[in-house]
Design a protein around this motif. Structure first.
Motif, short mmCIF file in Angstrom:
data_model
loop_
_atom_site.label_atom_id
_atom_site.label_comp_id
_atom_site.label_asym_id
_atom_site.label_seq_id
_atom_site.Cartn_x
_atom_site.Cartn_y
_atom_site.Cartn_z
N LEU A 45 0.81 -1.22 0.00
CA LEU A 45 0.00 0.00 0.00
C LEU A 45 0.84 1.27 0.00
N ARG A 46 2.11 1.17 -0.32
CA ARG A 46 3.02 2.31 -0.25
C ARG A 46 2.49 3.54 -1.00
N GLU A 47 1.89 3.33 -2.14
CA GLU A 47 1.47 4.45 -2.99
C GLU A 47 -0.02 4.79 -2.88
N VAL A 48 -0.72 4.22 -1.90
CA VAL A 48 -2.13 4.57 -1.71
C VAL A 48 -2.17 5.97 -1.10
N ARG A 49 -2.83 6.88 -1.79
CA ARG A 49 -2.86 8.28 -1.37
C ARG A 49 -4.15 8.64 -0.63
N LEU A 50 -5.22 7.95 -0.94
CA LEU A 50 -6.51 8.26 -0.32
C LEU A 50 -7.33 6.98 -0.25
N ALA A 51 -7.98 6.75 0.88
CA ALA A 51 -8.82 5.57 1.06
C ALA A 51 -10.10 6.00 1.76
N ASP A 52 -11.24 5.47 1.30
CA ASP A 52 -12.50 5.79 1.97
C ASP A 52 -12.85 4.70 2.98
N ARG A 53 -13.98 4.87 3.64
CA ARG A 53 -14.40 3.94 4.68
C ARG A 53 -14.53 2.51 4.17
N ASP A 54 -15.11 2.34 2.97
CA ASP A 54 -15.25 0.99 2.40
C ASP A 54 -13.88 0.34 2.20
N ALA A 55 -12.92 1.11 1.74
CA ALA A 55 -11.59 0.58 1.51
C ALA A 55 -10.92 0.17 2.81
N PRO A 73 -0.05 3.06 4.90
CA PRO A 73 0.05 4.43 5.38
C PRO A 73 -0.46 4.54 6.82
N ALA A 74 0.17 5.40 7.59
CA ALA A 74 -0.17 5.54 9.01
C ALA A 74 -1.64 5.88 9.22
N TYR A 75 -2.19 6.78 8.40
CA TYR A 75 -3.59 7.16 8.60
C TYR A 75 -4.52 5.99 8.34
N VAL A 76 -4.18 5.11 7.39
CA VAL A 76 -5.00 3.94 7.11
C VAL A 76 -4.91 2.96 8.28
N ARG A 77 -3.72 2.73 8.79
CA ARG A 77 -3.53 1.82 9.93
C ARG A 77 -4.30 2.31 11.15
N GLU A 78 -4.21 3.61 11.43
CA GLU A 78 -4.94 4.18 12.57
C GLU A 78 -6.44 4.02 12.40
N TRP A 79 -6.93 4.26 11.20
CA TRP A 79 -8.36 4.14 10.92
C TRP A 79 -8.79 2.68 11.07
N MET A 80 -7.99 1.75 10.58
CA MET A 80 -8.31 0.33 10.71
C MET A 80 -8.39 -0.06 12.19
#
Length: 85
Positions: A45-55, A73-80
């Motif tokens: 996921l190194r190049e994932v720039r934006l992810a929504d709730r479904d993702a 990405p840190a923001y995705v990990r925190e959200w998960m």
């Protein structure tokens, strides 16, 4: 911006490198790709720039099912992590 998916192999793993924006439409496409691949899967996921709730929910489910998430990405990990609570 859309999601680009590149597939490669690393030993006994299928590696899907994702870059761009990930949303519900791309989640459906990824599910279809995963259904066709029977090997162990790594999501880079190194190049994932934006992810929504479904993702984020999808990625959390992938990890729960045994897939490995690399370079998340840190923001995705925190959200998960928050979705898990």
């Amino acid at each position: 911006m859309t999601l680009r998916i590149e597939r490669s192999a690393r030993q006994r793993f299928a590696v899907f490198t994702l870059s761009g924006r990930m949303d519900a439409e791309q989640v459906a496409e990824l599910k279809e790709l995963f259904d066709r691949d029977y090997r162990n899967i790594i999501l880079d996921l190194r190049e994932v720039r934006l992810a929504d709730r479904d993702a984020v929910r999808f990625l959390r489910g992938c990890e729960s099912a045994g897939m490995k998430l690399e370079n998340c990405p840190a923001y995705v990990r925190e959200w998960m992590d928050r979705e898990q609570d």
